[in-house]
Design an enzyme around this catalytic site. Structure first.
Site, PDB file in Angstrom:
ATOM      1  N   LYS A  55     -49.584 -15.462   3.343  1.00 58.92           N
ATOM      2  CA  LYS A  55     -50.001 -14.186   3.111  1.00 58.92           C
ATOM      3  C   LYS A  55     -51.119 -13.605   4.097  1.00 58.92           C
ATOM      4  CE  LYS A  55     -49.218 -14.943  -1.723  1.00 58.92           C
ATOM      5  NZ  LYS A  55     -49.476 -15.094  -3.021  1.00 58.92           N
ATOM      6  N   GLN A  99     -54.775 -16.338  -6.395  1.00 57.62           N
ATOM      7  CA  GLN A  99     -53.715 -17.215  -6.033  1.00 57.62           C
ATOM      8  C   GLN A  99     -53.428 -18.134  -7.604  1.00 57.62           C
ATOM      9  OE1 GLN A  99     -51.566 -17.183  -3.617  1.00 57.62           O
ATOM     10  NE2 GLN A  99     -50.263 -18.691  -4.877  1.00 57.62           N
ATOM     11  N   ASP A 122     -51.314  -7.521  -6.890  1.00 56.35           N
ATOM     12  CA  ASP A 122     -50.219  -8.451  -7.376  1.00 56.35           C
ATOM     13  C   ASP A 122     -49.529  -7.766  -8.568  1.00 56.35           C
ATOM     14  OD1 ASP A 122     -49.644 -10.832  -5.766  1.00 56.35           O
ATOM     15  OD2 ASP A 122     -51.239 -11.866  -7.000  1.00 56.35           O
TER      16      ASP A 122
HETATM   17  C1  BQF Z   1     -39.465 -18.537   2.328  1.00 58.67           C
HETATM   18  C2  BQF Z   1     -45.039 -19.023  -5.643  1.00 58.67           C
HETATM   19  C3  BQF Z   1     -44.381 -20.792  -7.229  1.00 58.67           C
HETATM   20  C4  BQF Z   1     -45.544 -20.679  -7.802  1.00 58.67           C
HETATM   21  C5  BQF Z   1     -46.590 -20.102  -7.154  1.00 58.67           C
HETATM   22  C6  BQF Z   1     -41.794 -17.366   2.164  1.00 58.67           C
HETATM   23  C7  BQF Z   1     -43.273 -17.721   0.290  1.00 58.67           C
HETATM   24  C8  BQF Z   1     -42.354 -18.563  -0.294  1.00 58.67           C
HETATM   25  C9  BQF Z   1     -41.122 -18.903   0.294  1.00 58.67           C
HETATM   26  C10 BQF Z   1     -44.440 -17.445  -0.347  1.00 58.67           C
HETATM   27  C11 BQF Z   1     -44.613 -18.288  -4.329  1.00 58.67           C
HETATM   28  C12 BQF Z   1     -43.472 -18.190  -3.626  1.00 58.67           C
HETATM   29  C13 BQF Z   1     -45.770 -17.804  -3.768  1.00 58.67           C
HETATM   30  C14 BQF Z   1     -40.811 -18.451   1.670  1.00 58.67           C
HETATM   31  C15 BQF Z   1     -45.820 -16.910  -2.386  1.00 58.67           C
HETATM   32  C16 BQF Z   1     -43.278 -17.066  -2.699  1.00 58.67           C
HETATM   33  O1  BQF Z   1     -39.475 -18.303   3.561  1.00 58.67           O
HETATM   34  O2  BQF Z   1     -38.717 -18.712   1.714  1.00 58.67           O
HETATM   35  C17 BQF Z   1     -42.790 -17.078   1.544  1.00 58.67           C
HETATM   36  O3  BQF Z   1     -45.587 -17.590   0.156  1.00 58.67           O
HETATM   37  N1  BQF Z   1     -44.349 -16.971  -1.708  1.00 58.67           N
HETATM   38  C18 BQF Z   1     -47.235 -17.566  -4.396  1.00 58.67           C
HETATM   39  O4  BQF Z   1     -48.096 -17.128  -3.776  1.00 58.67           O
HETATM   40  O5  BQF Z   1     -47.248 -18.255  -5.403  1.00 58.67           O
HETATM   41  C19 BQF Z   1     -46.452 -19.235  -6.153  1.00 58.67           C
HETATM   42  C20 BQF Z   1     -44.128 -19.861  -6.002  1.00 58.67           C
END
Ligand code: BQF
Length: 317
Positions: A55, A99, A122
């Site tokens: 991010k 987060q 968010d």
């Molecule tokens: C990609 C997340 C589960 C629990 C907490 C790009 C992200 C993921 C995959 C990413 C996620 C999932 C995020 C890809 C943020 C998505 O290329 O496929 C980016 O950074 N995500 C999160 O902040 O917390 C989570 C999934």
């Protein structure tokens, strides 16, 4: 029949390029500065830490400043709330992101409710959830918004379509259902979850199937109607010693088995995930622009004396 791969990485990249230009105009304007995003990371779970890095890297690329407030795993809820109150009050901070997940001893509902809704990029604060449910302007959760924008980018119609969502989390399933039920979106929505009996019977009725259940390769070919559009929100790390990283990423859908039955499907990685990040950064620009909370104090201007209320100023009859 062949299927389309819904390339979230490409669509997100295009949106980020546009956002970069918008930010250049915004930040260069008189009295403006670059937006600032504060990211709170509690502990250092590897997946969480990698999401935070992704991010912040994307933010820097489009022209959004950010900092990570990295807190120890054993921080008390009171102390964490103290950081949020400080960031709420800091006029130099436009957006705040906590987060998730948080450690067991911290109640995420209390933490999210402590955010200033005007900085809740968010879209998880109860005020923003309520605004979504009622169709009022507010921050929309990033993953649901990203799914809608990904489908729009591929001209996949939602109006009048039968959408089945598998998963009822406050982060994906529940807000997505509300987004799709909005007037103008006009989807017909069914939400199922891990305790739904005869799940496959319901998922097979979907013209658009969105899977956010958090179980690797949970959705198999028999659960999908031929020609359906399948959106895989799952990000699961499966340990794989043959891989340099020691794991592989798989979705909640058994891609190899399901893809040939679909008309379109998102890959994992490179599907919904990159769209989530793009939406977060768009929300951060909107936070800096006070788009949804116009009366929130502009951070680059001194606090002005509030005009007295009409009832207080007007003489009593
Ligand atoms: C990609 C997340 C589960 C629990 C907490 C790009 C992200 C993921 C995959 C990413 C996620 C999932 C995020 C890809 C943020 C998505 O290329 O496929 C980016 O950074 N995500 C999160 O902040 O917390 C989570 C999934």
């Amino acid at each position: 029949m062949s299927y389309r791969i819904l390339d979230g990485r490409r669509v997100a990249e295009t949106r980020l390029q546009r956002l970069r230009q918008e930010l250049e105009r915004w930040s260069g304007a008189e009295g403006h500065r670059r937006p600032f995003l504060a990211v709170i990371l509690v502990g250092d779970h590897p997946a969480s830490a990698s999401y935070v890095r992704a991010k912040r890297r994307a933010a820097a690329e489009v022209g959004i400043d950010s900092e990570t407030i990295h807190l120890p795993l054993d921080i008390s809820e009171e102390e964490l709330l103290g950081h949020i109150h400080r960031l709420n009050a800091d006029a130099a901070v436009d957006g705040i992101l906590v987060q998730l997940p948080l450690p067991e001893h911290i109640n995420p509902d209390r933490v999210i409710a402590a955010l200033d809704p005007a900085k809740d990029v968010d879209g998880f604060h109860p005020i923003n959830v309520g605004r979504l449910v009622l169709g009022q302007p507010g921050f929309r959760p990033c993953t649901p918004a990203g799914i809608v924008e990904l489908l729009r980018a591929y001209d996949i119609e939602l109006s009048g379509r039968r959408v089945v969502i598998l998963g009822r989390s406050h982060i994906v399933g529940l807000p997505l259902a509300n987004l799709l039920l909005q007037r103008g979106m006009d989807a017909t929505v069914t939400v199922c979850h891990s305790r739904t009996p005869n799940l496959a019977e319901i998922t097979r009725t979907a013209e658009v199937l969105v899977v956010a259940i958090g179980r690797p390769r949970f959705v198999t070919a028999e659960m999908v109607c031929p020609g359906a559009v399948v959106i895989d929100v799952g990000i699961n790390r499966l340990s794989d010693p043959t891989h340099p990283r020691g794991y592989v990423l798989v979705g909640d859908v058994d891609f190899e088995a399901v893809a040939p039955r679909t008309s379109a499907i998102t890959p994992v990685p490179g599907g919904v995930g990159p769209m989530t990040i793009a939406m977060l950064l768009e929300n951060t620009l909107h936070a800096a622009q006070r788009l949804y909370y116009p009366s929130a104090q502009l951070s680059n201007q001194p606090a002005t004396t509030k005009a007295p209320l009409a009832s207080a100023a007007a003489p009593s009859p």
